[in-house]
Motif scaffolding. Structure first.
Motif, short mmCIF file in Angstrom:
data_model
loop_
_atom_site.label_atom_id
_atom_site.label_comp_id
_atom_site.label_asym_id
_atom_site.label_seq_id
_atom_site.Cartn_x
_atom_site.Cartn_y
_atom_site.Cartn_z
N LEU A 1 -40.79 142.37 -1.92
CA LEU A 1 -41.79 141.41 -1.47
C LEU A 1 -43.15 142.12 -1.42
N HIS A 2 -44.07 141.69 -2.26
CA HIS A 2 -45.34 142.41 -2.40
C HIS A 2 -46.45 141.86 -1.52
N ARG A 3 -46.32 140.61 -1.09
CA ARG A 3 -47.42 139.98 -0.35
C ARG A 3 -46.90 139.20 0.85
N PRO A 4 -47.75 139.00 1.87
CA PRO A 4 -47.32 138.26 3.05
C PRO A 4 -46.80 136.86 2.74
N GLU A 5 -47.36 136.22 1.71
CA GLU A 5 -46.94 134.86 1.40
C GLU A 5 -45.45 134.79 1.06
N ALA A 6 -44.94 135.81 0.37
CA ALA A 6 -43.51 135.85 0.07
C ALA A 6 -42.69 136.06 1.35
N VAL A 7 -43.22 136.86 2.27
CA VAL A 7 -42.54 137.10 3.54
C VAL A 7 -42.50 135.81 4.36
N TRP A 8 -43.56 134.99 4.28
CA TRP A 8 -43.55 133.70 4.99
C TRP A 8 -42.35 132.86 4.56
N VAL A 9 -42.12 132.81 3.26
CA VAL A 9 -41.02 131.99 2.75
C VAL A 9 -39.69 132.55 3.24
N VAL A 10 -39.52 133.87 3.14
CA VAL A 10 -38.29 134.50 3.61
C VAL A 10 -38.07 134.23 5.09
N GLY A 11 -39.14 134.28 5.89
CA GLY A 11 -39.02 134.06 7.32
C GLY A 11 -38.48 132.69 7.66
N LEU A 12 -38.85 131.68 6.89
CA LEU A 12 -38.34 130.33 7.13
C LEU A 12 -36.83 130.25 6.93
N LEU A 13 -36.30 131.12 6.08
CA LEU A 13 -34.89 131.03 5.71
C LEU A 13 -33.97 131.73 6.70
N ALA A 14 -34.51 132.17 7.84
CA ALA A 14 -33.64 132.65 8.92
C ALA A 14 -32.82 131.49 9.46
N TRP A 15 -33.32 130.28 9.26
CA TRP A 15 -32.62 129.05 9.63
C TRP A 15 -32.52 128.17 8.39
N PRO A 16 -31.54 127.26 8.34
CA PRO A 16 -31.45 126.36 7.18
C PRO A 16 -32.71 125.52 7.04
N ALA A 17 -33.19 125.42 5.82
CA ALA A 17 -34.39 124.61 5.53
C ALA A 17 -34.26 124.08 4.10
N THR A 18 -34.85 122.93 3.86
CA THR A 18 -34.87 122.41 2.51
C THR A 18 -36.12 122.90 1.79
N PRO A 19 -36.07 123.04 0.47
CA PRO A 19 -37.29 123.40 -0.28
C PRO A 19 -38.43 122.44 -0.01
N SER A 20 -38.12 121.16 0.18
CA SER A 20 -39.15 120.18 0.48
C SER A 20 -39.84 120.48 1.80
N ASP A 21 -39.05 120.79 2.83
CA ASP A 21 -39.63 121.10 4.14
C ASP A 21 -40.43 122.40 4.09
N ALA A 22 -39.91 123.40 3.38
CA ALA A 22 -40.62 124.66 3.26
C ALA A 22 -41.97 124.46 2.59
N SER A 23 -42.00 123.63 1.56
CA SER A 23 -43.25 123.38 0.85
C SER A 23 -44.27 122.66 1.73
N SER A 24 -43.78 121.79 2.61
CA SER A 24 -44.70 121.03 3.47
C SER A 24 -45.22 121.85 4.64
N VAL A 25 -44.46 122.85 5.06
CA VAL A 25 -44.85 123.65 6.23
C VAL A 25 -45.80 124.79 5.86
N LEU A 26 -45.55 125.43 4.72
CA LEU A 26 -46.32 126.62 4.37
C LEU A 26 -47.65 126.25 3.68
N PRO A 27 -48.69 127.03 3.92
CA PRO A 27 -50.01 126.75 3.32
C PRO A 27 -50.13 127.29 1.90
N LEU A 28 -49.12 127.01 1.10
CA LEU A 28 -49.07 127.48 -0.29
C LEU A 28 -48.92 126.27 -1.21
N PRO A 29 -49.32 126.40 -2.47
CA PRO A 29 -49.03 125.33 -3.41
C PRO A 29 -47.52 125.10 -3.46
#
Length: 222
Positions: free
Chosen positions: A167-195
């Motif tokens: 993981l080279h950048r914080p943005e990738a770590v943000w995504v990994v952090g969400l996956l400590a709990w079950p999440a859908t790709p749709s929910d992850a996309s809506s929560v994170l400030p990324l495209p």
């Protein structure tokens, strides 16, 4: 954090830093030497030679290697150009698939701030292809995934996975952090400030590297 818009995911290919590409004794083939041993390519297509030459230097976008149109066919129709491009991929991709254990797959995006993550093979038997995830099915990190802090950032690994994710950048770590709990790709996309495309690409690479598991569909409330 404000959402970043107008950027797309960029998929890059490179050879692992320990891979050396050389001509064989005949001058007509290539020899690739690495920690996994030796690979030989007999009479490679010029496109394959050029791709490996560039990939030895660092991450490349395959679209920049595949010729869009030859100098003699600058006036070709769009259909002819597209057909030539598809034909070039048919030549290149089977060779790269065979060499997948020597290749680093890097995910970046167009904000010019560097790559998000890279997937590195840890075994000879390590095919890798980003997967398409259902937007509405829950996923999470598998329980035995380890997260290690290294000089270049965090790294994800599993004992049974033939891949390692850097993981080279914080943005990738943000995504990994969400996956400590079950999440859908749709929910992850809506929560994170990324495209959304970038978030989904990160999830796709993590799943393809064997770091996530499917948890089924969300249970309706009420």
């Amino acid at each position: 954090m404000s959402r970043v818009v107008g950027s797309r995911a960029v998929h890059l290919w490179s050879l692992h830093e320990d891979v050396v590409v050389e001509e064989d004794a005949t001058g007509q083939g290539l020899v690739l030497r690495s920690r996994f041993g030796t690979e030989r390519i007999s009479r490679p297509d010029p496109l394959v030679r050029e791709a490996l030459r560039r990939m030895e230097l660092g991450p490349v976008l395959l679209a920049n290697v595949v010729p869009r149109a030859s100098a003699a066919a600058e006036d070709a129709t769009d259909d002819a150009t597209e057909g030539a491009t598809e034909g070039a991929y048919l030549v290149l991709l089977p060779v790269l698939d065979r060499l997948s254990h020597l290749i680093v797959r890097t995910l970046s995006w167009e904000d010019l701030r560097g790559p998000l993550l890279s997937v590195v093979s840890t075994s000879r038997d390590a095919p890798f292809a980003p997967v398409t995830l259902s937007a509405r099915r829950l996923i999470r990190l598998i329980g035995d995934v380890s997260l290690t802090l290294e000089k270049a950032g965090f790294a994800l690994a599993r004992g049974t996975s033939p891949h390692r994710v850097q993981l080279h950048r914080p943005e990738a770590v943000w995504v990994v952090g969400l996956l400590a709990w079950p999440a859908t790709p749709s929910d992850a996309s809506s929560v994170l400030p990324l495209p959304p495309e970038v978030t989904q690409a990160v999830l796709s690479y993590l799943a393809a590297a064997g770091m996530t598991e499917d948890c089924g569909e969300p249970v309706p409330h009420g």
